[in-house]
Design an enzyme around this catalytic site. Structure first.
Site, PDB file in Angstrom:
ATOM      1  N   TRP A   1      21.697  85.915  22.057  1.00 19.27           N
ATOM      2  CA  TRP A   1      21.229  85.104  23.192  1.00 19.27           C
ATOM      3  C   TRP A   1      19.746  85.433  23.304  1.00 19.27           C
ATOM      4  O   TRP A   1      19.386  86.558  23.667  1.00 19.27           O
ATOM      5  CB  TRP A   1      21.969  85.495  24.459  1.00 19.27           C
ATOM      6  CG  TRP A   1      21.444  84.873  25.710  1.00 19.27           C
ATOM      7  CD1 TRP A   1      20.444  85.344  26.507  1.00 19.27           C
ATOM      8  CD2 TRP A   1      21.859  83.649  26.332  1.00 19.27           C
ATOM      9  NE1 TRP A   1      20.220  84.515  27.563  1.00 19.27           N
ATOM     10  CE2 TRP A   1      21.064  83.460  27.496  1.00 19.27           C
ATOM     11  CE3 TRP A   1      22.815  82.694  26.034  1.00 19.27           C
ATOM     12  CZ2 TRP A   1      21.209  82.366  28.335  1.00 19.27           C
ATOM     13  CZ3 TRP A   1      22.966  81.598  26.880  1.00 19.27           C
ATOM     14  CH2 TRP A   1      22.164  81.441  28.011  1.00 19.27           C
TER      15      TRP A   1
ATOM     16  N   ASN B   1      22.638  94.728  19.791  1.00 23.89           N
ATOM     17  CA  ASN B   1      22.720  94.129  21.125  1.00 23.89           C
ATOM     18  C   ASN B   1      21.991  95.095  22.054  1.00 23.89           C
ATOM     19  O   ASN B   1      22.326  96.257  22.119  1.00 23.89           O
ATOM     20  CB  ASN B   1      24.182  93.987  21.567  1.00 23.89           C
ATOM     21  CG  ASN B   1      24.272  93.526  23.013  1.00 23.89           C
ATOM     22  OD1 ASN B   1      23.336  92.915  23.518  1.00 23.89           O
ATOM     23  ND2 ASN B   1      25.362  93.850  23.681  1.00 23.89           N
ATOM     24  N   GLY B   2      20.954  94.600  22.736  1.00 22.60           N
ATOM     25  CA  GLY B   2      20.255  95.461  23.694  1.00 22.60           C
ATOM     26  C   GLY B   2      18.754  95.312  23.543  1.00 22.60           C
ATOM     27  O   GLY B   2      18.262  94.263  23.145  1.00 22.60           O
TER      28      GLY B   2
ATOM     29  N   GLU C   1      32.790  82.809  50.626  1.00 22.31           N
ATOM     30  CA  GLU C   1      32.927  81.726  49.631  1.00 22.31           C
ATOM     31  C   GLU C   1      34.072  81.987  48.654  1.00 22.31           C
ATOM     32  O   GLU C   1      34.576  81.053  48.043  1.00 22.31           O
ATOM     33  CB  GLU C   1      31.626  81.484  48.888  1.00 22.31           C
ATOM     34  CG  GLU C   1      31.177  82.540  47.919  1.00 22.31           C
ATOM     35  CD  GLU C   1      29.925  82.097  47.152  1.00 22.31           C
ATOM     36  OE1 GLU C   1      29.817  80.916  46.785  1.00 22.31           O
ATOM     37  OE2 GLU C   1      29.051  82.944  46.947  1.00 22.31           O
TER      38      GLU C   1
ATOM     39  N   GLU D   1      23.856  88.008  52.117  1.00 24.99           N
ATOM     40  CA  GLU D   1      24.487  87.777  50.808  1.00 24.99           C
ATOM     41  C   GLU D   1      25.910  88.335  50.789  1.00 24.99           C
ATOM     42  O   GLU D   1      26.822  87.700  50.267  1.00 24.99           O
ATOM     43  CB  GLU D   1      23.636  88.394  49.704  1.00 24.99           C
ATOM     44  CG  GLU D   1      24.202  88.319  48.306  1.00 24.99           C
ATOM     45  CD  GLU D   1      24.457  86.891  47.815  1.00 24.99           C
ATOM     46  OE1 GLU D   1      23.972  85.936  48.456  1.00 24.99           O
ATOM     47  OE2 GLU D   1      25.187  86.726  46.824  1.00 24.99           O
TER      48      GLU D   1
ATOM     49  N   LYS E   1      29.532  74.975  40.971  1.00 25.40           N
ATOM     50  CA  LYS E   1      28.606  76.011  40.488  1.00 25.40           C
ATOM     51  C   LYS E   1      27.157  75.566  40.697  1.00 25.40           C
ATOM     52  O   LYS E   1      26.309  76.350  41.055  1.00 25.40           O
ATOM     53  CB  LYS E   1      28.859  76.289  38.992  1.00 25.40           C
ATOM     54  CG  LYS E   1      27.933  77.354  38.403  1.00 25.40           C
ATOM     55  CD  LYS E   1      28.084  78.684  39.115  1.00 25.40           C
ATOM     56  CE  LYS E   1      27.066  79.716  38.650  1.00 25.40           C
ATOM     57  NZ  LYS E   1      27.053  80.918  39.506  1.00 25.40           N
TER      58      LYS E   1
ATOM     59  N   HIS F   1      22.361  90.734  70.828  1.00 29.27           N
ATOM     60  CA  HIS F   1      21.997  89.433  71.426  1.00 29.27           C
ATOM     61  C   HIS F   1      23.096  88.404  71.246  1.00 29.27           C
ATOM     62  O   HIS F   1      22.829  87.207  71.151  1.00 29.27           O
ATOM     63  CB  HIS F   1      20.689  88.934  70.789  1.00 29.27           C
ATOM     64  CG  HIS F   1      19.542  89.857  71.018  1.00 29.27           C
ATOM     65  ND1 HIS F   1      18.925  90.024  72.240  1.00 29.27           N
ATOM     66  CD2 HIS F   1      18.938  90.737  70.191  1.00 29.27           C
ATOM     67  CE1 HIS F   1      17.970  90.930  72.144  1.00 29.27           C
ATOM     68  NE2 HIS F   1      17.954  91.386  70.911  1.00 29.27           N
TER      69      HIS F   1
ATOM     70  N   ARG G   1      30.136  85.403  25.552  1.00 29.87           N
ATOM     71  CA  ARG G   1      28.927  86.149  25.961  1.00 29.87           C
ATOM     72  C   ARG G   1      27.695  85.261  25.956  1.00 29.87           C
ATOM     73  O   ARG G   1      26.637  85.651  26.419  1.00 29.87           O
ATOM     74  CB  ARG G   1      28.733  87.354  25.025  1.00 29.87           C
ATOM     75  CG  ARG G   1      29.904  88.305  24.998  1.00 29.87           C
ATOM     76  CD  ARG G   1      29.811  89.279  23.832  1.00 29.87           C
ATOM     77  NE  ARG G   1      28.788  90.269  24.007  1.00 29.87           N
ATOM     78  CZ  ARG G   1      28.970  91.430  24.655  1.00 29.87           C
ATOM     79  NH1 ARG G   1      30.138  91.691  25.184  1.00 29.87           N
ATOM     80  NH2 ARG G   1      28.002  92.299  24.787  1.00 29.87           N
TER      81      ARG G   1
ATOM     82  N   LYS H   1      29.153  86.059  49.966  1.00 28.71           N
ATOM     83  CA  LYS H   1      30.115  86.385  48.903  1.00 28.71           C
ATOM     84  C   LYS H   1      31.532  86.395  49.450  1.00 28.71           C
ATOM     85  O   LYS H   1      32.445  85.823  48.881  1.00 28.71           O
ATOM     86  CB  LYS H   1      29.767  87.756  48.298  1.00 28.71           C
ATOM     87  CG  LYS H   1      28.572  87.756  47.391  1.00 28.71           C
ATOM     88  CD  LYS H   1      28.838  87.217  45.999  1.00 28.71           C
ATOM     89  CE  LYS H   1      28.398  85.820  45.695  1.00 28.71           C
ATOM     90  NZ  LYS H   1      27.238  85.200  46.113  1.00 28.71           N
TER      91      LYS H   1
ATOM     92  N   CYS I   1      24.179  89.456  23.756  1.00 29.28           N
ATOM     93  CA  CYS I   1      24.459  89.347  22.321  1.00 29.28           C
ATOM     94  C   CYS I   1      25.800  90.008  22.019  1.00 29.28           C
ATOM     95  O   CYS I   1      26.333  90.779  22.816  1.00 29.28           O
ATOM     96  CB  CYS I   1      23.367  90.051  21.530  1.00 29.28           C
ATOM     97  SG  CYS I   1      21.725  89.481  21.953  1.00 29.28           S
TER      98      CYS I   1
HETATM   99  C1  AGP Z   1      26.171  81.442  45.385  1.00 25.54           C
HETATM  100  O1  AGP Z   1      27.229  82.374  45.335  1.00 25.54           O
HETATM  101  C2  AGP Z   1      26.652  80.054  45.715  1.00 25.54           C
HETATM  102  N1  AGP Z   1      27.532  79.635  44.682  1.00 25.54           N
HETATM  103  C3  AGP Z   1      25.576  79.058  46.068  1.00 25.54           C
HETATM  104  O2  AGP Z   1      25.115  79.431  47.336  1.00 25.54           O
HETATM  105  C4  AGP Z   1      24.337  78.986  45.131  1.00 25.54           C
HETATM  106  O3  AGP Z   1      23.588  80.168  45.261  1.00 25.54           O
HETATM  107  C5  AGP Z   1      23.465  77.800  45.573  1.00 25.54           C
HETATM  108  O4  AGP Z   1      24.219  76.622  45.428  1.00 25.54           O
HETATM  109  C6  AGP Z   1      22.164  77.678  44.775  1.00 25.54           C
HETATM  110  O5  AGP Z   1      22.451  77.456  43.424  1.00 25.54           O
HETATM  111  P1  AGP Z   1      21.251  77.638  42.365  1.00 25.54           P
HETATM  112  O6  AGP Z   1      20.890  79.090  42.379  1.00 25.54           O
HETATM  113  O7  AGP Z   1      21.809  77.189  41.052  1.00 25.54           O
HETATM  114  O8  AGP Z   1      20.099  76.798  42.827  1.00 25.54           O
END
Ligand code: AGP
Length: 616
Positions: free
Chosen positions: A76, A102-103, A498, A491, A611, A514, A28, A495, A2
């Protein structure tokens, strides 16, 4: 997320300042919006579900024009649908006290019950309305001093808030105050009056010299002055900060990239994901829908998690949480593999889809296959109206707000918090967790937000930026973790690769000997996760093995010996095993961000990536 704005002008019309301020906060994310002003000696409010344009249609009649004091809000919706009635501002019964917020007021239910018992009638489902009634109830004893009444009211509140309060007393005297405990709040004095906002961007049209409130502080605004007091009510003197941002920063809230903004939003995401779900008194978790009731959960014999990318890594954390806290076996599959694999019958299995967008083609296809196999479906998702949520039998929304950066950060943290809450509910329903045990775990969850905020402190972030600058030209990295932090190694590697396009691989630390250890050399070292858990001595030997081959080691964690051994140590707060993934991932997110920044990559829109992968 918010947003709040407010203004007390010497003259002229305050509405344009409020509406433009709300427009600057649109980044936001919001689904309702409203303003409140003092006109003809009384408070007048206009609020609408929808966009600012919808509000402007309502304001076009000019009824609120020409006032010089007012507040505004973009909401939101997390709890309470995005309706006109739930939109802010909210007032007390007299209509003389108006609040935007907000909160989260974590004890709003108790406060609401107390107020109702004293005869107060509520007109909305929001926790904000509780604040309006509370402030009004303290005005008389505060001698009509709004700041005093607000401080007394807030003494009863447990939560996380940025608040603005407008008051018009019977004599026509108007007062405007604001308070902060958690979400950002700033104030500034322009040539035509004083202003407040969640974000300095909304104040920049009036002044570039901005005061940022600290937790516990209250600011009193008049057309010619701003007075700050601290938690004890003592006057505070603070130099204004000169802000250089310009308008196009608006969408990113002043951050250079959406990804960085979203990393910094994570404390608020944690608070919003937990809001209304942690029942400390009962030692239980409240999730919407009968699917999460004791009877249905007791019949679950196995879970099948289906997801992609970062969401899959959250699914692996869910595996450790559910198996460790609720004692149920969990399989985790890449959705793209599961959808084509011959899968035996799924007796008494629940499939859990995890997805930020709720539209990922592979995940949707895998979930539909699981349903065909006889599974019920749960969605852990950020997008309320998405296909995945609509097709699931039950869902847990992670309340992360819009995530714009392609590299998922705050949604990942929201997914883990949702998984944690689900594991506690499942364990409680099946009797593998007592009320006391859940209460203890919820206590850890309550400390999580502050611990993440500590990791985002300026000096911590600058340390990670220095580290990234030094290592940005490495050939690549091995990310190593064990147990519940093995998914965080995956993860962290995802990060980095990518957004910086550097080679990075996540591995269970025990797997290093291994094969991957053959890669270690001076410009290909390891990032090692080292929480103080039952296998930390094994992690220490992993670090020694990497160093013995000349590989540089970055250690992220809490174990002093591992941190001492490493070439670069990134210590994180101690929070206990189950939530350590969240504290360990935040430095990895920032490290990746600053490596990519140093390498000049397009951080919010990395090459070749989308995305949401809505096609195969
Ligand atoms: C995450 O940093 C990536 N952009 C990608 O792996 C993403 O997590 C994946 O495409 C799944 O997307 P979703 O969470 O919208 O299903």
């Amino acid at each position: 997320m918010c947003g709040i704005v407010g203004a007390y002008q010497r003259g002229g019309d305050v509405l344009p300042s409020l509406v433009e301020g709300l427009r600057m906060l649109e980044y936001r994310g919001y689904d309702s919006v409203g303003v409140g002003v003092i006109v003809d000696g009384a408070i007048a409010v206009r609020r609408r579900a929808g966009r600012i344009a919808d509000l402007e249609k309502v304001l076009a009649d000019g009824a609120l024009a020409g006032c010089r004091i007012g507040i505004g809000h973009s909401r939101w919706a997390t709890h309470g649908a995005p309706t006109d009635a739930n939109a802010h501002p909210h007032s007390d019964a007299s209509g003389r006290v108006l609040v935007v917020h907000n909160g989260i007021i974590e004890n709003d239910k108790d406060l609401r019950a107390e107020l109702e018992a004293a005869g107060t009638t509520f007109t909305s489902e929001t926790d904000t309305e509780v604040l309006a009634h509370l402030v009004a109830a303290h005005l008389a004893e505060a001698g009509g001093d709004l700041a005093k009444a607000l401080r007394r009211a807030l003494a009863k509140v447990r939560g996380y808030y940025a608040i603005a309060v407008l008051h018009q007393d019977a004599s026509g005297e108007a007062q405007l105050v604001c308070a902060r405990e958690g979400p950002p709040l700033c104030v500034g004095a322009g040539t035509d009056g004083t202003y407040l906002a969640s974000d300095s961007l909304a104040i920049l049209p009036h002044t570039r010299d901005v005061l940022f409130l600290e937790d516990g502080e209250i600011a009193v605004l008049t057309p010619d002055s701003i007075r700050l007091t601290n938690r004890e009510g003592e006057e505070v003197e603070r130099e204004a900060q000169h802000i250089d941002w310009d308008a196009e920063d608006a969408d990113r809230g002043g951050f250079e990239h959406f990804m960085l903004k979203e990393i910094h939003e994570q404390p608020e995401v944690i608070a919003r994901c937990v809001q209304g779900r942690a029942d400390l008194e009962a030692g239980d978790v409240r999730l919407d829908g009968e699917f999460f009731g004791d009877e249905r959960l007791r019949s679950v014999e196995r879970l099948e998690v289906l997801a992609c990318g970062t969401a899959l890594h959250a699914g692996l954390v869910l595996k450790y949480l559910v198996e460790g806290l609720a004692g149920i076996p969990v399989d985790v599959d890449f959705a793209s593999e599961y959808r084509y694999r011959r899968v035996p019958s799924a007796r008494a299995t629940v499939a859990i889809g995890i997805s930020q967008s709720g539209e990922t083609a592979d995940t949707l296809a895998a979930l539909r296959k699981a349903r065909d196999q006889g599974c019920d479906l749960i969605a852990i998702c950020n997008a309320q109206g998405s296909t995945m949520v609509r097709e699931a039998d039950a869902s847990i929304l992670i309340q992360a707000g819009p995530e714009i950066g392609v590299a998922s950060t705050k949604a990942f943290v929201g997914m883990i918090v949702a998984a944690y809450l689900f594991a506690l509910r499942l364990g409680r329903a099946r009797g593998s967790l007592s009320g006391e045990a859940v209460r203890e775990r919820l206590g850890e969850l309550q400390r999580l937000r502050g611990a993440v905020e500590a990791l985002l402190a300026k000096e911590r972030v600058e340390g990670l930026r220095d580290l990234a600058d030094r290592l940005a030209d490495q050939k690549g990295f091995l990310f190593l973790g064990r147990g519940i932090n093995y998914p965080i190694a995956l993860e962290g590697a995802l990060k980095l690769k990518e957004i910086s396009y550097l080679h990075a691989e996540g591995y269970p630390a025990g797997e290093m000997k291994h094969g991957p250890i053959a890669m270690i050399e001076p410009d290909l070292g390891a990032v090692v996760l080292a929480p103080m858990d039952g296998v930390v001595d094994k992690v220490r030997s992993n670090i020694e093995q990497v160093k013995a081959r000349g590989g540089p080691v970055v250690c992220v964690g809490t174990d002093p010996a591992c941190l001492e051994l490493a070439d670069d140590a990134v210590e994180v707060p101690e929070i206990g095993e189950w939530l350590s993934p969240i504290l360990n991932v935040v430095p990895l997110q920032l490290f990746s961000y600053y490596v990519a920044l140093r390498r000049g990559c397009d951080i919010d829109k990395p090459r070749n990536l989308a995305k949401s992968v809505t096609v195969e």
